[in-house]
Design an enzyme around this catalytic site. Sequence first.
Site, PDB file in Angstrom:
ATOM      1  CE  LYS A  46      43.322 116.287 112.469  1.00  0.00           C
ATOM      2  NZ  LYS A  46      42.697 117.172 111.464  1.00  0.00           N
ATOM      3  CE1 TYR A  59      40.840  98.722 115.310  1.00  0.00           C
ATOM      4  CE2 TYR A  59      41.816 100.903 115.345  1.00  0.00           C
ATOM      5  CZ  TYR A  59      40.759 100.072 115.054  1.00  0.00           C
ATOM      6  OH  TYR A  59      39.611 100.589 114.502  1.00  0.00           O
ATOM      7  CG  ASP A  61      40.761 116.534 108.847  1.00  0.00           C
ATOM      8  OD1 ASP A  61      41.925 116.266 108.510  1.00  0.00           O
ATOM      9  OD2 ASP A  61      40.440 117.620 109.343  1.00  0.00           O
ATOM     10  CG  ASP A 117      38.562 100.197 111.503  1.00  0.00           C
ATOM     11  OD1 ASP A 117      37.893  99.667 110.603  1.00  0.00           O
ATOM     12  OD2 ASP A 117      38.421  99.913 112.708  1.00  0.00           O
TER      13      ASP A 117
END
Length: 473
Positions: A237, A160, A338, A362
């Site tokens: 992650k 971002y 995930d 987000d």
Amino acid sequence: MYEKITPPTSGSKITFKNGEPVVPDNPIIPFIRGDGTGIDIWPATQKVLDAAVAKAYQGKRQISWFKVYAGDEACDLYGTYQYLPEDTLTAIKEYGVAIKGPLTTPVGGGIRSLNVALRQIFDLYACVRPCRYYAGTPSPHKNPEKLDVIVYRENTEDIYLGIEWKQGSEIGSRLISILNKELIPATPEHGKKQIPLDSGIGIKPISKTGSQRLVRRAIKHALTLPKHKQQVTLVHKGNIMKYTEGAFRDWGYELATTEFRQETVTERESWILSNKEKNPNISLEENARQIDPGFDALTPEKKAQIVKEVETVLNSIWDSHGNGKWKDKVMVNDRIADSIFQQIQTRPDEYSILATMNLNGDYLSDAAAAIVGGLGMGPGANIGDACAVFEATHGTAPKHAGLDKINPGSVILSGVMMLEYLGWQEAADLVKKGLGDAIANSQVTYDLARLLEPPVEPLKCSEFADAIIKHFG
């Protein structure tokens, strides 16, 4: 100081000390009405917040509202492409705390995203999104009441930051060439990887400073929660992106076990301590075997490393955290991104505060909001060390503008977050009670009314505000 706006003649400024607000009894708070349905939901929100403050403090406290402009409304006043005028930036900087309705992403010129611009200009590094269920709210989930989490999303880094180059651009092509010919071959772990020449390319920076200041704020928040909710989960992650997302996890643990050593315990430390409590004579090697199920298949070097970890934990924190004392500490753990998406659905009551980087946060905050009724009921805040902006988390829905029908819940609940940030908990609790009771009595706007079984006659946006106030009690 201002070109087209004038501050209120009464009220005082909020100041900041050590990253926390110092709030007078009559703060001046800038507000941005918002585009599209902002014309409906802001007046409803202001009415509810003013009524709650008046009832809670009987005139001893009062907000002096200061209207400032952004988005389409700003262009009408300041001129084409003036989506975020200097007047507005000056006001937010001067008064420290602001609240806003939804803003349109500009098309055809100007700023990429007004929301992202505000976060970056004022270094509002923590996007805070509570997701909790209000009884009676339609939800696609079987047990939405089990979810009560707060997402702490890092706001200023990750993709971002917006550092990217278009496919075929001169700089983008040059960067790909340098990476393919020089930097990737010079990094043995990348092997023979190559970036396709027809790629667009972006940079994903994750810094130690940015990661740790977010986790610091998350842990401080956890310390204010009831004991059973004092938990911070680092979401990442890192199994794939070891030097960015994996580093976020490592830096989070480092902060927790240094700056907050007496207040926190990591999940892995709790296993080591618990093993020792259950069996005071357990060997270091057996303890290591119990915390790492694959221990016996590891190399001697790796085994020795885990045994050393056990020894270090016991030597350093047994006195302060052992014999069950760790159960009164803030638990810090981590989960793969995930995995956490399915866990907030299958095991939602196991989580409290989720600290995450920008992109993961987000997605995760919207997914959590969906479980408890959608973005119409999702509040948000962007908080830094010298400024905070509270906001609706949904879009502008221009086709509904001016119809007095949209759900103002997101901005109202963002106002609740603002009241709590000011330390005005009594007023915040009134709003939560009023909103919860209104929904429980099926007094809702069309978005919720059409999903109820059986469907009910919807309230107008303004009527929903009135219903909330009536339920203050």
